[in-house]
Scaffold this motif. Sequence first.
Motif, PDB file in Angstrom:
ATOM      1  N   ASP A  97       0.846  -1.174   0.000  1.00 34.43           N
ATOM      2  CA  ASP A  97       0.000   0.000   0.000  1.00 34.43           C
ATOM      3  C   ASP A  97       0.896   1.242   0.000  1.00 34.43           C
ATOM      4  N   PRO A  98       0.728   2.174  -0.947  1.00 36.17           N
ATOM      5  CA  PRO A  98       1.641   3.322  -1.013  1.00 36.17           C
ATOM      6  C   PRO A  98       1.586   4.210   0.227  1.00 36.17           C
ATOM      7  N   ASP A  99       0.398   4.373   0.833  1.00 35.17           N
ATOM      8  CA  ASP A  99       0.319   5.162   2.065  1.00 35.17           C
ATOM      9  C   ASP A  99       1.071   4.479   3.203  1.00 35.17           C
ATOM     10  N   ARG A 100       0.934   3.151   3.283  1.00 31.16           N
ATOM     11  CA  ARG A 100       1.670   2.407   4.317  1.00 31.16           C
ATOM     12  C   ARG A 100       3.167   2.489   4.060  1.00 31.16           C
ATOM     13  N   LEU A 101       3.583   2.468   2.796  1.00 30.84           N
ATOM     14  CA  LEU A 101       5.006   2.583   2.461  1.00 30.84           C
ATOM     15  C   LEU A 101       5.563   3.932   2.906  1.00 30.84           C
ATOM     16  N   LEU A 102       4.816   5.014   2.681  1.00 32.29           N
ATOM     17  CA  LEU A 102       5.277   6.335   3.094  1.00 32.29           C
ATOM     18  C   LEU A 102       5.375   6.440   4.612  1.00 32.29           C
ATOM     19  N   ARG A 103       4.398   5.865   5.326  1.00 38.81           N
ATOM     20  CA  ARG A 103       4.476   5.903   6.795  1.00 38.81           C
ATOM     21  C   ARG A 103       5.683   5.129   7.303  1.00 38.81           C
ATOM     22  N   TYR A 104       6.002   4.003   6.631  1.00 42.98           N
ATOM     23  CA  TYR A 104       7.165   3.221   7.043  1.00 42.98           C
ATOM     24  C   TYR A 104       8.457   4.016   6.815  1.00 42.98           C
ATOM     25  N   PHE A 105       8.556   4.681   5.671  1.00 44.37           N
ATOM     26  CA  PHE A 105       9.742   5.491   5.397  1.00 44.37           C
ATOM     27  C   PHE A 105       9.860   6.654   6.382  1.00 44.37           C
ATOM     28  N   MET A 155       6.424 -13.215   1.512  1.00 45.86           N
ATOM     29  CA  MET A 155       6.261 -11.799   1.225  1.00 45.86           C
ATOM     30  C   MET A 155       4.906 -11.264   1.700  1.00 45.86           C
ATOM     31  N   GLU A 156       4.145 -12.073   2.421  1.00 45.11           N
ATOM     32  CA  GLU A 156       2.883 -11.620   2.997  1.00 45.11           C
ATOM     33  C   GLU A 156       3.026 -11.288   4.473  1.00 45.11           C
ATOM     34  N   HIS A 157       4.125 -11.703   5.086  1.00 48.39           N
ATOM     35  CA  HIS A 157       4.324 -11.513   6.521  1.00 48.39           C
ATOM     36  C   HIS A 157       4.789 -10.087   6.783  1.00 48.39           C
ATOM     37  N   SER A 158       4.177  -9.443   7.757  1.00 49.18           N
ATOM     38  CA  SER A 158       4.511  -8.046   8.053  1.00 49.18           C
ATOM     39  C   SER A 158       5.932  -7.890   8.568  1.00 49.18           C
ATOM     40  N   ALA A 159       6.445  -8.904   9.276  1.00 52.07           N
ATOM     41  CA  ALA A 159       7.822  -8.810   9.780  1.00 52.07           C
ATOM     42  C   ALA A 159       8.830  -8.820   8.641  1.00 52.07           C
ATOM     43  N   VAL A 160       8.470  -9.474   7.519  1.00 52.79           N
ATOM     44  CA  VAL A 160       9.341  -9.474   6.345  1.00 52.79           C
ATOM     45  C   VAL A 160       9.191  -8.167   5.570  1.00 52.79           C
ATOM     46  N   LEU A 161       7.946  -7.699   5.411  1.00 53.67           N
ATOM     47  CA  LEU A 161       7.714  -6.496   4.623  1.00 53.67           C
ATOM     48  C   LEU A 161       8.181  -5.232   5.335  1.00 53.67           C
ATOM     49  N   TRP A 162       7.993  -5.170   6.648  1.00 56.19           N
ATOM     50  CA  TRP A 162       8.293  -3.939   7.385  1.00 56.19           C
ATOM     51  C   TRP A 162       9.222  -4.225   8.550  1.00 56.19           C
ATOM     52  N   PRO A 163      10.501  -4.534   8.307  1.00 61.29           N
ATOM     53  CA  PRO A 163      11.430  -4.831   9.409  1.00 61.29           C
ATOM     54  C   PRO A 163      11.657  -3.598  10.280  1.00 61.29           C
ATOM     55  N   GLU A 164      11.803  -3.824  11.580  1.00 60.54           N
ATOM     56  CA  GLU A 164      11.996  -2.706  12.506  1.00 60.54           C
ATOM     57  C   GLU A 164      13.348  -2.030  12.289  1.00 60.54           C
ATOM     58  N   GLN A 165      14.381  -2.831  12.048  1.00 62.84           N
ATOM     59  CA  GLN A 165      15.712  -2.287  11.793  1.00 62.84           C
ATOM     60  C   GLN A 165      16.051  -2.541  10.320  1.00 62.84           C
ATOM     61  N   PHE A 192      14.767   4.421   0.038  1.00 64.88           N
ATOM     62  CA  PHE A 192      14.073   3.574  -0.927  1.00 64.88           C
ATOM     63  C   PHE A 192      15.025   2.571  -1.577  1.00 64.88           C
ATOM     64  N   GLU A 193      16.221   2.996  -1.946  1.00 64.45           N
ATOM     65  CA  GLU A 193      17.176   2.078  -2.559  1.00 64.45           C
ATOM     66  C   GLU A 193      17.534   0.939  -1.619  1.00 64.45           C
ATOM     67  N   ILE A 194      17.729   1.260  -0.324  1.00 67.45           N
ATOM     68  CA  ILE A 194      18.052   0.216   0.653  1.00 67.45           C
ATOM     69  C   ILE A 194      16.872  -0.730   0.826  1.00 67.45           C
ATOM     70  N   TYR A 195      15.666  -0.164   0.914  1.00 72.53           N
ATOM     71  CA  TYR A 195      14.483  -0.993   1.097  1.00 72.53           C
ATOM     72  C   TYR A 195      14.226  -1.861  -0.141  1.00 72.53           C
ATOM     73  N   ARG A 196      14.458  -1.314  -1.323  1.00 70.25           N
ATOM     74  CA  ARG A 196      14.278  -2.094  -2.547  1.00 70.25           C
ATOM     75  C   ARG A 196      15.262  -3.256  -2.604  1.00 70.25           C
ATOM     76  N   HIS A 221      18.626  -5.358   5.934  1.00 71.78           N
ATOM     77  CA  HIS A 221      19.174  -5.252   4.580  1.00 71.78           C
ATOM     78  C   HIS A 221      20.529  -5.937   4.484  1.00 71.78           C
ATOM     79  N   ASP A 222      21.434  -5.665   5.429  1.00 72.69           N
ATOM     80  CA  ASP A 222      22.777  -6.240   5.369  1.00 72.69           C
ATOM     81  C   ASP A 222      22.731  -7.762   5.479  1.00 72.69           C
ATOM     82  N   MET A 223      21.889  -8.280   6.351  1.00 76.08           N
ATOM     83  CA  MET A 223      21.803  -9.730   6.526  1.00 76.08           C
ATOM     84  C   MET A 223      21.213 -10.399   5.284  1.00 76.08           C
ATOM     85  N   ALA A 224      20.144  -9.834   4.734  1.00 78.86           N
ATOM     86  CA  ALA A 224      19.502 -10.445   3.566  1.00 78.86           C
ATOM     87  C   ALA A 224      20.410 -10.395   2.345  1.00 78.86           C
TER      88      ALA A 224
END
Length: 570
Positions: free
Chosen positions: A358-366, A398-408, A381-385, A413-416
């Motif tokens: 959701d683009p609104d959810r993406l902006l809130r996450y950023f 890719m449906e799990h919120s912990a995967v889509l919106w990691p806290e750190q 955005f580049e890091i998140y992409r 990013h570095d681990m993945a």
Amino acid sequence: MSYTERERKILDNWPTVTAHDLEAMNELFKHYLFFSRADDLMGLGGINLWASCCGHKEVRPYLTRTQDQVHWTLMDLRHKDKLTCPWCGREVTAIDLSKANGRKALRQTELTVLLHARGDDLYADALVLYKDYADEAALTAGPVAWCSSGYRFVQGEVMEVDHQWDDEYPCITYERDKLGRKKLVQEPFKTGSISWYKHDSYSILNREELEEHPFSRYCGFFDRWQYRPGGARGYAKKFHELISYLTAYAIYPRQIEMLSKSGYWQPIADLVWSRKKNAGAMCWEESDPRKAFGADKRELSWIMGVQPNMKVLEVRNYVRKHWGKTWDLAFCMDFCNLWGCQIDPMNVLRFAKRYRLDPDRLLRYFDGVFVQNEDYYCTLFEIYRDYLDAAYALGRCMEHSAVLWPEQLYTAHDMAVAERAEKEARTEKSRRAASLKERRLKYEFELDGLRIIFPATGGAIRREGRALDHCVGGYAERHLNGVCTILFLRRADDPHTPYVTIEMDGNQIRQIHGYHNDTLAGSPKPREAHKDFLETWLHWLRAGSRRNEDGTPRLPKRKWEEHERQSRTA
């Protein structure tokens, strides 16, 4: 070339050049007053005069019944003097023919577009004009004209008649109803190569025909287009987009008139110069501006007043189409500005659509990540992409919120990315090993005391190059990557001693060399020395590299073996 009856009628009734047109063409050139002196026995001869501006020529004696200031000015002419023509009043340069015999430096070529109106049709002829002053007749003659191409503009249709390649049977092309990506009607005066060319600028004659024509007088080329930001401000003498502009106006008259009157130049410029129609932001086929922009009256007023970048409208329409959301136009502008000049805002939305975000959810996450790291949004955005691409490649949910919106985000990013790189390295290693095994089974061969060996390491290839004093060592990496194939030809009783090196192109030998590339005196040529072996091996390769159950090559029957078998049978 065959023409329709309508095309023949149009060509037969094409407007011709008038005397007024010839006079206007001559005005494009520099004006000269040529003269030569003729003395008589008393030294009181006269002067011969030729005016290129008005075509006047005269032999004026030194003494006349009336002698005024103009007469003495003409008698005292000097080479390259600046003066006013006594017959037409134009500014001219005096040229002494005794000092300018060839007049090569005076040759001049001019490019112009001549306009004519006839009824509802507007015609434009692209003419190449030339003056050389080579002989006495040319001193007062008008310019020689050659028609490069002609254009006919009516509402909904543009016709181009190209004379450049065949003046007797010109090529005809049309633009009708709507404009596509490819320019079927092009600007005249193309110069350069096929792959890299440009269109030279040109002057415009009879511009009053355009400004007074009932259809094209509203196009705004001279009174609005030239005054756009970056335009010529109305003082231009040369143009290079009149034909393209009129073509666009003939197909979309109401749209261009509306946009030009409001000063919204970006969509017009994109359409005229590169045929970019910004289909994601507007619809050129809709004459109603509200339908064209998909906006209500209030939004249309905002668009005409603010004149936003077309990306703003494209963002608004994309979000509406794929998420059913109606973003405010001012918010869309802020969204476009959020990513700076490094990232196209449409790439952000396409990325969100790819992973069903959701683009609104993406902006809130950023916004939350920005508070933690205070980094630029384009960097976030580049890091998140990169993180999501790595997580998808690793097969995470890719449906799990912990995967889509990691806290750190940075840590995730570095681990993945590291895990993905390790996985790809293992995959590449196994792929390379499988490729090496397949090629070894394909090429390795032994017969008549000779053996073909497939090297499995780059070190073996480099050692081969050092031992045989040639350049095969530089092919090691390409061999391992499968770009090329390097083989060793060895003696079966001494397989570890370098002898001959082969480079293959599929089932063909590209190169085959021994020590020092066989350049030393008395060195045998491997192709000749081992001709029978190589022919048998290549025949086996082309037959599919078949092997017996124990892995040994299934040798093809050679001619002498077949002949011996037939002899025993007989």
